[in-house]
Design a protein around this motif. Sequence first.
Motif, PDB file in Angstrom:
ATOM      1  N   LYS A 126       1.108 -47.315 -21.047  1.00  0.00           N
ATOM      2  CA  LYS A 126      -0.147 -48.069 -21.109  1.00  0.00           C
ATOM      3  C   LYS A 126      -1.331 -47.122 -21.287  1.00  0.00           C
ATOM      4  CE  LYS A 126      -2.893 -51.321 -18.394  1.00  0.00           C
ATOM      5  NZ  LYS A 126      -2.942 -52.093 -17.142  1.00  0.00           N
ATOM      6  N   ARG A 127      -1.366 -46.024 -20.525  1.00  0.00           N
ATOM      7  CA  ARG A 127      -2.460 -45.057 -20.661  1.00  0.00           C
ATOM      8  C   ARG A 127      -2.467 -44.427 -22.049  1.00  0.00           C
ATOM      9  NH1 ARG A 127      -0.789 -42.906 -15.564  1.00  0.00           N
ATOM     10  NH2 ARG A 127      -0.086 -41.077 -16.692  1.00  0.00           N
ATOM     11  N   TYR A 146      -3.784 -46.872 -24.484  1.00  0.00           N
ATOM     12  CA  TYR A 146      -5.228 -47.006 -24.315  1.00  0.00           C
ATOM     13  C   TYR A 146      -5.987 -45.888 -25.022  1.00  0.00           C
ATOM     14  CZ  TYR A 146      -9.859 -47.303 -22.369  1.00  0.00           C
ATOM     15  OH  TYR A 146     -11.219 -47.378 -22.250  1.00  0.00           O
ATOM     16  N   THR A 147      -5.439 -44.685 -24.984  1.00  0.00           N
ATOM     17  CA  THR A 147      -6.141 -43.561 -25.615  1.00  0.00           C
ATOM     18  C   THR A 147      -6.272 -43.761 -27.120  1.00  0.00           C
ATOM     19  OG1 THR A 147      -4.155 -42.197 -25.920  1.00  0.00           O
ATOM     20  CG2 THR A 147      -5.381 -41.929 -23.850  1.00  0.00           C
ATOM     21  N   LYS A 179      -8.373 -47.926 -27.107  1.00  0.00           N
ATOM     22  CA  LYS A 179      -9.571 -48.027 -26.269  1.00  0.00           C
ATOM     23  C   LYS A 179      -9.839 -49.447 -25.775  1.00  0.00           C
ATOM     24  CE  LYS A 179     -12.084 -44.136 -28.269  1.00  0.00           C
ATOM     25  NZ  LYS A 179     -13.367 -43.717 -28.815  1.00  0.00           N
ATOM     26  N   ASN A 180      -8.781 -50.159 -25.473  1.00  0.00           N
ATOM     27  CA  ASN A 180      -8.901 -51.531 -24.984  1.00  0.00           C
ATOM     28  C   ASN A 180      -7.699 -51.780 -24.083  1.00  0.00           C
ATOM     29  OD1 ASN A 180      -8.326 -54.430 -24.912  1.00  0.00           O
ATOM     30  ND2 ASN A 180     -10.004 -54.627 -26.383  1.00  0.00           N
ATOM     31  N   TRP A 181      -7.950 -52.062 -22.794  1.00  0.00           N
ATOM     32  CA  TRP A 181      -6.849 -52.217 -21.841  1.00  0.00           C
ATOM     33  C   TRP A 181      -5.976 -53.435 -22.145  1.00  0.00           C
ATOM     34  CZ3 TRP A 181      -5.164 -48.301 -19.348  1.00  0.00           C
ATOM     35  CH2 TRP A 181      -6.020 -47.278 -18.945  1.00  0.00           C
ATOM     36  N   ALA A 217      -3.789 -52.452 -24.940  1.00  0.00           N
ATOM     37  CA  ALA A 217      -2.828 -51.467 -24.422  1.00  0.00           C
ATOM     38  C   ALA A 217      -1.709 -52.167 -23.652  1.00  0.00           C
ATOM     39  CB  ALA A 217      -3.536 -50.444 -23.547  1.00  0.00           C
ATOM     40  N   ASP A 218      -2.065 -53.204 -22.889  1.00  0.00           N
ATOM     41  CA  ASP A 218      -1.037 -54.005 -22.193  1.00  0.00           C
ATOM     42  C   ASP A 218      -0.082 -54.640 -23.192  1.00  0.00           C
ATOM     43  OD1 ASP A 218      -1.575 -53.674 -19.475  1.00  0.00           O
ATOM     44  OD2 ASP A 218      -3.016 -55.329 -19.422  1.00  0.00           O
ATOM     45  N   CYS A 237       0.670 -48.158 -31.848  1.00  0.00           N
ATOM     46  CA  CYS A 237      -0.787 -47.982 -31.824  1.00  0.00           C
ATOM     47  C   CYS A 237      -1.326 -47.739 -33.228  1.00  0.00           C
ATOM     48  CB  CYS A 237      -1.169 -46.823 -30.908  1.00  0.00           C
ATOM     49  SG  CYS A 237      -0.894 -47.171 -29.168  1.00  0.00           S
ATOM     50  N   SER A 288     -12.243 -48.893 -15.970  1.00  0.00           N
ATOM     51  CA  SER A 288     -10.816 -48.830 -16.270  1.00  0.00           C
ATOM     52  C   SER A 288     -10.234 -47.471 -15.918  1.00  0.00           C
ATOM     53  CB  SER A 288     -10.576 -49.124 -17.746  1.00  0.00           C
ATOM     54  OG  SER A 288     -11.003 -50.415 -18.058  1.00  0.00           O
TER      55      SER A 288
END
Length: 175
Positions: free
Chosen positions: A28-29, A32-33, A36-38, A41-42, A77, A103
């Motif tokens: 998930k992290r 996100y990188t 840039k949206n949690w 990313a989920d 991604c 976040s």
Amino acid sequence: MGEKKTDNEFERNEIVRELIDDFAEQIKRLAYTYVKNWAVADDITQEVFISCFKNIDHFRGESSYKTWLFKITVNRCKDYLKSKWFKSMVPFRGDEKVEVAASLDDGLIQKGEEEEISLKVLDLSVKYREVIILFYYEDLSIQEIYDLTGIKMETIKTRLRRAKLQLREMYEGVE
């Protein structure tokens, strides 16, 4: 014969369950990188583990499960970032920094100075952000980054150098 298939299914389910327990937060992290949206990313994290479940029988063991999952994540991604849907989105210019800072508090970064650096890492272009995150945050070696991304090792080293230089310039520009 049906019993053997059931044993294989049980084993596959157990492996995937362990992989989720061990790597879901890292996946998930990492996602996100890139995005840039949690929430996205989920979604990508879920897609990664669905793909893992469907393809676990094809895992050849040429890399670790972690590297394999990271490769799936990076590919998802990049697919997302190339998608028409993403390109048609209007960039949000309101509370982006507040959302990112809140976040990051979820576990990506804990201290003030580290948070500042992390925010600057997220401001790097994807090609530099990618190598910084994989090398420093995920503790992958240059060889593992090569295995994961297919980027030449010299290019990885160059990107790391340039990313560190950009971060230094950003950091010095604030002081």
